[in-house]
Design an enzyme around this catalytic site. Structure first.
Site, PDB file in Angstrom:
ATOM      1  N   ASP A   6       0.854  -1.186   0.000  1.00  0.00           N
ATOM      2  CA  ASP A   6       0.000   0.000   0.000  1.00  0.00           C
ATOM      3  C   ASP A   6       0.889   1.235   0.000  1.00  0.00           C
ATOM      4  O   ASP A   6       1.442   1.622   1.029  1.00  0.00           O
ATOM      5  CB  ASP A   6      -0.911  -0.016   1.228  1.00  0.00           C
ATOM      6  N   GLY A   8       1.302   4.967  -0.007  1.00  0.00           N
ATOM      7  CA  GLY A   8       0.597   6.208   0.287  1.00  0.00           C
ATOM      8  C   GLY A   8       1.500   7.409   0.096  1.00  0.00           C
ATOM      9  O   GLY A   8       2.679   7.282  -0.224  1.00  0.00           O
ATOM     10  N   ASN A   9       0.939   8.584   0.328  1.00  0.00           N
ATOM     11  CA  ASN A   9       1.707   9.814   0.116  1.00  0.00           C
ATOM     12  C   ASN A   9       2.849   9.980   1.108  1.00  0.00           C
ATOM     13  O   ASN A   9       3.857  10.609   0.792  1.00  0.00           O
ATOM     14  CB  ASN A   9       0.763  11.016   0.206  1.00  0.00           C
ATOM     15  N   THR A  12       4.926   3.804   2.593  1.00  0.00           N
ATOM     16  CA  THR A  12       4.551   2.599   1.863  1.00  0.00           C
ATOM     17  C   THR A  12       4.550   1.436   2.850  1.00  0.00           C
ATOM     18  O   THR A  12       5.527   1.234   3.574  1.00  0.00           O
ATOM     19  CB  THR A  12       5.523   2.309   0.702  1.00  0.00           C
ATOM     20  N   GLY A 107      -8.869   6.994  -5.276  1.00  0.00           N
ATOM     21  CA  GLY A 107      -7.626   6.372  -4.843  1.00  0.00           C
ATOM     22  C   GLY A 107      -7.764   4.868  -4.681  1.00  0.00           C
ATOM     23  O   GLY A 107      -8.809   4.370  -4.228  1.00  0.00           O
ATOM     24  N   ASP A 109      -6.377   3.037  -2.525  1.00  0.00           N
ATOM     25  CA  ASP A 109      -6.544   2.704  -1.109  1.00  0.00           C
ATOM     26  C   ASP A 109      -7.998   2.819  -0.676  1.00  0.00           C
ATOM     27  O   ASP A 109      -8.482   2.028   0.147  1.00  0.00           O
ATOM     28  CB  ASP A 109      -5.650   3.586  -0.232  1.00  0.00           C
ATOM     29  N   ASP A 129     -10.825   7.255   6.995  1.00  0.00           N
ATOM     30  CA  ASP A 129      -9.410   6.888   6.954  1.00  0.00           C
ATOM     31  C   ASP A 129      -8.570   8.088   7.400  1.00  0.00           C
ATOM     32  O   ASP A 129      -8.497   9.108   6.712  1.00  0.00           O
ATOM     33  CB  ASP A 129      -9.026   6.463   5.535  1.00  0.00           C
ATOM     34  N   THR A 132      -2.623  10.745   5.616  1.00  0.00           N
ATOM     35  CA  THR A 132      -2.104  12.033   5.151  1.00  0.00           C
ATOM     36  C   THR A 132      -3.270  12.944   4.788  1.00  0.00           C
ATOM     37  O   THR A 132      -3.256  14.147   5.059  1.00  0.00           O
ATOM     38  CB  THR A 132      -1.185  11.823   3.936  1.00  0.00           C
ATOM     39  N   THR A 184       0.550  28.201  23.669  1.00  0.00           N
ATOM     40  CA  THR A 184       0.539  28.000  22.220  1.00  0.00           C
ATOM     41  C   THR A 184       0.309  26.543  21.836  1.00  0.00           C
ATOM     42  O   THR A 184      -0.501  26.234  20.953  1.00  0.00           O
ATOM     43  CB  THR A 184       1.858  28.508  21.608  1.00  0.00           C
TER      44      THR A 184
END
Length: 258
Positions: A6, A8-9, A12, A107, A109, A129, A132, A184
């Site tokens: 798989d 992904g961006n 993997t 996609g 995925d 999901d 990213t 912050t």
């Protein structure tokens, strides 16, 4: 033995499946500038450490949402295992129909997620999901992918905020106790995490309303367990849902070919 890949961006994922379980799952960065040799060396080392010979792997399934990386991984898998991987696309699984304007835009995925959810539940379901990108894939009880909603993922949102503001630090993804930030870090955590909590709940509610209330929700992705106040929204949180979808696709395609 089945190997699911798989891509992904961000990462993997390589998953080895045998005798009803994922016996190994490995993760490496998705680096488009690297060659097939790099990924082959990485995977060979994983297999060596696990005591698994390449010849033991029977079925290869590849999902990729990174077009420049797809041929690299195809070449790597063909060279290492001596066979072409099953490449996931919109026409790969006969029980799933994709009812969107441009099926080839979805996609791989998300197709795997829909296959896994439909196979397991066979009822209206939205797969959330947390990757990213934060995606909502709605699949009907008849195996029809009705559509998708996409939002920047949690880490993507934090990195964008950090990169584009001079005085804001990058912060850990920890759910705060209060929506009123006292410093912050707390302020960013409140805005991002509690904001995403509301976003996810609102999207699931809207999707359920469009389906007249008949829709369950399932979560997956590496960040699916961070916002624990969302857990009650889901019938299941399964971080390996995408891999299971790839496995189901691989098993079905292999059966149809034999």
């Amino acid at each position: 033995m089945l190997l699911a890949v798989d891509a992904g961006n961000t990462d993997t994922v390589f998953g080895l499946y045998q005798a009803g379980t994922w016996i190994h799952v490995w993760r490496t960065r998705s680096l488009v500038q690297e060659s097939a040799v790099f990924y082959e060396t990485t995977l060979r080392l994983h297999l060596l450490e696990a005591g698994i010979a390449a010849g033991e792997v029977g079925t290869l399934v590849l999902s990729s949402v990174v077009p420049p990386l797809t041929p690299t991984l195809q070449t790597m898998l063909k060279g290492l295992f001596g066979k072409e991987p099953i490449l996931v696309g919109p026409d790969i699984f006969p029980d799933i129909h994709i009812s969107i304007d441009h099926p080839y835009e979805i996609g791989a995925d998300l197709i795997a997620n829909a296959v896994a959810a439909y196979t397991k539940y066979q009822r209206n379901c939205v797969v959330v999901d947390f990757g990213t990108a934060l995606t909502f894939t709605t699949v009907s009880g008849q195996g029809e992918i009705l559509g998708v909603a996409i939002v920047p993922g949690l880490k993507t949102a934090v990195k964008a905020l950090f990169a584009n503001t001079a005085q804001l630090p990058e912060v850990p993804l920890v759910l705060p106790d209060s929506a009123i930030g006292k410093n912050t870090t707390h302020a960013i955590q409140a805005g991002i995490l509690l904001g995403y909590e509301g976003l996810v709940k609102s999207m699931i509610l809207r999707i359920r309303n469009e389906l007249h209330g008949d829709c369950i929700a399932v979560a997956t992705g590496g960040l699916s367990s961070i916002i624990d106040t969302l857990w009650e929204e889901f019938v299941e949180i399964d971080r390996r849902l995408t891999l299971d979808g790839l496995r189901i696709i691989g098993e079905r395609v292999s059966t149809l070919k034999s």
